[in-house]
Scaffold this motif. Structure first.
Motif, short mmCIF file in Angstrom:
data_model
loop_
_atom_site.label_atom_id
_atom_site.label_comp_id
_atom_site.label_asym_id
_atom_site.label_seq_id
_atom_site.Cartn_x
_atom_site.Cartn_y
_atom_site.Cartn_z
N VAL A 162 -85.30 -81.22 -56.92
CA VAL A 162 -85.30 -79.78 -56.74
C VAL A 162 -84.14 -79.38 -55.83
N ASN A 163 -83.51 -78.25 -56.14
CA ASN A 163 -82.50 -77.69 -55.26
C ASN A 163 -83.17 -77.32 -53.93
N CYS A 164 -82.73 -77.94 -52.85
CA CYS A 164 -83.40 -77.75 -51.56
C CYS A 164 -83.36 -76.30 -51.10
N THR A 165 -82.26 -75.61 -51.36
CA THR A 165 -82.17 -74.21 -50.95
C THR A 165 -83.16 -73.36 -51.73
N GLU A 166 -83.34 -73.66 -53.00
CA GLU A 166 -84.33 -72.94 -53.80
C GLU A 166 -85.74 -73.19 -53.27
N LEU A 167 -86.02 -74.43 -52.87
CA LEU A 167 -87.33 -74.74 -52.31
C LEU A 167 -87.54 -74.01 -50.98
N VAL A 168 -86.50 -73.95 -50.16
CA VAL A 168 -86.60 -73.21 -48.90
C VAL A 168 -86.93 -71.74 -49.17
N ALA A 169 -86.23 -71.14 -50.14
CA ALA A 169 -86.49 -69.74 -50.48
C ALA A 169 -87.92 -69.55 -50.98
N ALA A 170 -88.41 -70.50 -51.78
CA ALA A 170 -89.78 -70.39 -52.28
C ALA A 170 -90.80 -70.45 -51.15
N LEU A 171 -90.54 -71.30 -50.16
CA LEU A 171 -91.44 -71.40 -49.01
C LEU A 171 -91.38 -70.11 -48.17
N ILE A 172 -90.20 -69.56 -48.01
CA ILE A 172 -90.08 -68.29 -47.28
C ILE A 172 -90.86 -67.19 -48.00
N ASN A 173 -90.79 -67.19 -49.33
CA ASN A 173 -91.45 -66.15 -50.11
C ASN A 173 -92.97 -66.29 -50.14
N GLU A 174 -93.48 -67.36 -49.56
CA GLU A 174 -94.93 -67.54 -49.45
C GLU A 174 -95.55 -66.57 -48.44
N ARG A 175 -94.74 -65.98 -47.58
CA ARG A 175 -95.26 -65.11 -46.54
C ARG A 175 -94.86 -63.64 -46.79
N ASP A 176 -95.33 -62.76 -45.91
CA ASP A 176 -95.19 -61.32 -46.14
C ASP A 176 -93.94 -60.72 -45.51
N SER A 177 -93.16 -61.53 -44.80
CA SER A 177 -91.90 -61.06 -44.24
C SER A 177 -90.94 -62.24 -44.18
N LEU A 178 -89.64 -61.94 -44.09
CA LEU A 178 -88.65 -63.01 -44.03
C LEU A 178 -88.83 -63.86 -42.78
N VAL A 179 -89.12 -63.24 -41.65
CA VAL A 179 -89.29 -63.99 -40.41
C VAL A 179 -90.51 -64.90 -40.48
N GLU A 180 -91.64 -64.36 -40.96
CA GLU A 180 -92.83 -65.19 -41.11
C GLU A 180 -92.57 -66.32 -42.10
N GLY A 181 -91.80 -66.02 -43.14
CA GLY A 181 -91.49 -67.04 -44.13
C GLY A 181 -90.61 -68.15 -43.57
N ILE A 182 -89.62 -67.77 -42.77
CA ILE A 182 -88.76 -68.79 -42.16
C ILE A 182 -89.56 -69.66 -41.21
N ARG A 183 -90.43 -69.04 -40.42
CA ARG A 183 -91.29 -69.83 -39.52
C ARG A 183 -92.16 -70.80 -40.31
N HIS A 184 -92.72 -70.31 -41.40
CA HIS A 184 -93.56 -71.16 -42.25
C HIS A 184 -92.74 -72.33 -42.78
N MET A 185 -91.54 -72.05 -43.27
CA MET A 185 -90.67 -73.10 -43.78
C MET A 185 -90.37 -74.13 -42.71
N GLN A 186 -90.04 -73.67 -41.50
CA GLN A 186 -89.73 -74.58 -40.41
C GLN A 186 -90.91 -75.49 -40.07
N SER A 187 -92.11 -74.97 -40.21
CA SER A 187 -93.30 -75.73 -39.80
C SER A 187 -93.72 -76.79 -40.81
N VAL A 188 -93.39 -76.61 -42.09
CA VAL A 188 -93.91 -77.54 -43.11
C VAL A 188 -92.87 -78.54 -43.58
N ILE A 189 -91.60 -78.30 -43.30
CA ILE A 189 -90.55 -79.21 -43.75
C ILE A 189 -90.47 -80.43 -42.84
#
Length: 475
Positions: free
Chosen positions: A127-154
């Motif tokens: 998988v394209n890692c950047t695409e996966l990062v974007a998908a994880l960010i989109n799991e949340r209701d804001s970009l900041v919450e999504g980035i935090r979520h991405m940081q916590s699970v990677i």
């Protein structure tokens, strides 16, 4: 590895992004991209392969197509093509990343295993890692919450630069600050960069470095912290010893100054131990070994010289070709001897590191073929025992690609893998044995490595804030 540059301003920033990104070309050799936003034209993007052509050459023709951009991001990538354009419930944005995800399959299975999700696969099937990062960010209701979520699970490390359709930039340093993110400012706006000199040459002055996991928003009017920095940091030591450009500064420590100091400490320790060989010249393996060698020569009192130089106009980067045989031949073709400084001479060379040893073996053979009497080798960092699992440093992913680990296996089999700390230490019998074995295999008259303590001393910041995983397995 890779790097990025972004700028947002009250004026056109297309040239700033172009030159700022180009100044990160030493960090990657595969792909590059630019994304520019303007009120009139929205988001414009271009991605090119830079495997055989420099960034500047590939993107010069695109500059006329980027109209009136007051916000933009650019990247040099050693992995996936990027930046990507993403449309989701969080809006339209461009995103680029630098880092490595070790649990990508697990993340896909955990968060995106239902039939409503799909990813574009790379040629390898991954998988394209950047695409996966974007998908994880989109799991949340804001970009900041999504980035935090991405940081916590990677598992690994991921630094993100994101440009929204509002003409603003979000920058997020990876969770443990393994890579730098720097903020610059001029009278018209702000920029974000990996390398300090990239924005200084463009007329920006330093504002500050982001802390680990910190997220900021940049607009033409200011830099706002959206998520505060964490306290724990593990910045990569290789930024100073190899990857960083000479005039770069990380955590307030200049790269070139650190390398001089590193060479001085190596020479100091050898003189104290009585292991310094009787040589006529000290030299650096071009180009990143040169400043370490200058420090070594200055402290030891040995003459510094350049017994061979690299011919770079034709092949500026020896690791560009994908085929190892071609890379080896390119490296050989680049080495131009100075016979008057080689024939009959006893030489000591300092290299920034010894990783796989493939090209270094060719360098030693070349020196003896050119008439050298003795060739002694010094590595400006300790034996590399672990392939990096946090950053995409090289094409090799196995510990056994590393010459130190291969040599341990040859010497003692699986039992040796239980004593890597001893093999790293030049004061132990195993450590001495490792150095003799590698020197014999490579054709050196002697081999020594900088100690881990010496390397940390040369960097000069709190050792607990530095990642030393590749040397001792402690990230």
């Amino acid at each position: 590895m890779g790097g990025f540059f972004g700028a947002v301003s009250k004026r056109d920033v297309v040239l700033d992004v172009f030159f700022g990104t180009d100044y990160h070309s030493h960090l990657g050799t595969r792909n590059a991209g630019m994304a520019i936003w303007s009120r009139e034209h929205g988001c414009q993007r271009q991605i090119h392969s830079i495997a055989n052509t420099p960034f500047r050459t590939k993107f010069e023709k695109d500059l006329v197509e980027f109209h009136g951009g007051c916000c933009g991001i650019g990247c040099i990538s050693d992995s996936d093509p990027q930046p990507l354009l993403v449309r989701s419930h969080l809006g339209l944005y461009a995103i680029t990343t630098v880092g490595q995800i070790n649990n990508s399959e697990e993340l896909v299975n955990t968060y995106f295993s239902d039939h409503g999700h799909q990813f574009m696969a790379m040629s390898s099937g991954s998988v394209n890692c950047t695409e996966l990062v974007a998908a994880l960010i989109n799991e949340r209701d804001s970009l900041v919450e999504g980035i935090r979520h991405m940081q916590s699970v990677i598992e690994g490390s991921m630094t993100v630069l994101l440009m929204t359709s509002k003409g603003e930039i979000l920058a997020a340093r990876d969770r443990l600050g393994r890579l730098p993110v720097l903020i610059g400012q001029n009278e018209d706006g702000f920029c974000v960069s990996f390398e300090s000199f990239a924005y200084e040459k463009l007329g920006y002055h330093r504002v500050r470095d982001l802390g680990p996991a910190e997220i900021v928003r940049l607009t033409a009017d200011g830099c706002e912290t959206l998520s505060p920095a964490e306290k724990e940091m593990k910045i990569c030591a290789f930024l100073w010893s190899y990857y960083g450009y000479p005039n770069s500064n990380y955590e307030g420590i200049n790269v070139e100054v650190m390398r001089y100091r590193n060479g001085e400490i190596m020479a100091r320790n050898e003189m104290l131990a009585g292991t310094m060989p009787n040589v006529e010249f000290v030299a650096g393996v071009p180009d990143s070994g040169i400043p370490h060698a200058i420090g070594y020569a200055n402290y030891s009192g040995r003459h510094f010289a350049r017994p061979f130089v690299k011919y770079t106009p034709t092949w500026p980067r020896s690791f560009m070709p994908a085929n190892q045989d071609v890379r080896d031949q390119v490296a050989k073709m680049k080495q131009i001897p100075v016979p008057e400084l080689i024939e009959g001479r006893r030489l000591l060379f300092v290299d920034d590191s010894i990783v796989r040893g493939t090209q270094l073996k060719g360098t030693v053979d070349f020196l003896f073929e050119s008439g050298a009497k003795e060739v002694h080798m010094r590595s400006a960092c300790p034996p590399i025992m672990y392939a990096c699992k946090y950053l995409n440093f090289s094409r090799g992913n196995s510990d056994m690609d590393l010459i130190a680990r291969r040599t341990v296996q040859k010497l003692e089999g699986d039992e040796g893998q239980l004593h890597l700390d001893e093999y790293s230490d030049s004061q132990t019998e195993r450590g001495k044995c490792l150095r003799r074995a590698i020197a014999e295999e490579m054709g050196f008259d002697s081999l020594e490595y900088q100690s881990l303590d010496g390397l940390l001393e040369s960097i000069g910041i709190d050792p607990s804030k530095i990642c030393t995983y590749c040397w001792n397995g402690k990230g």
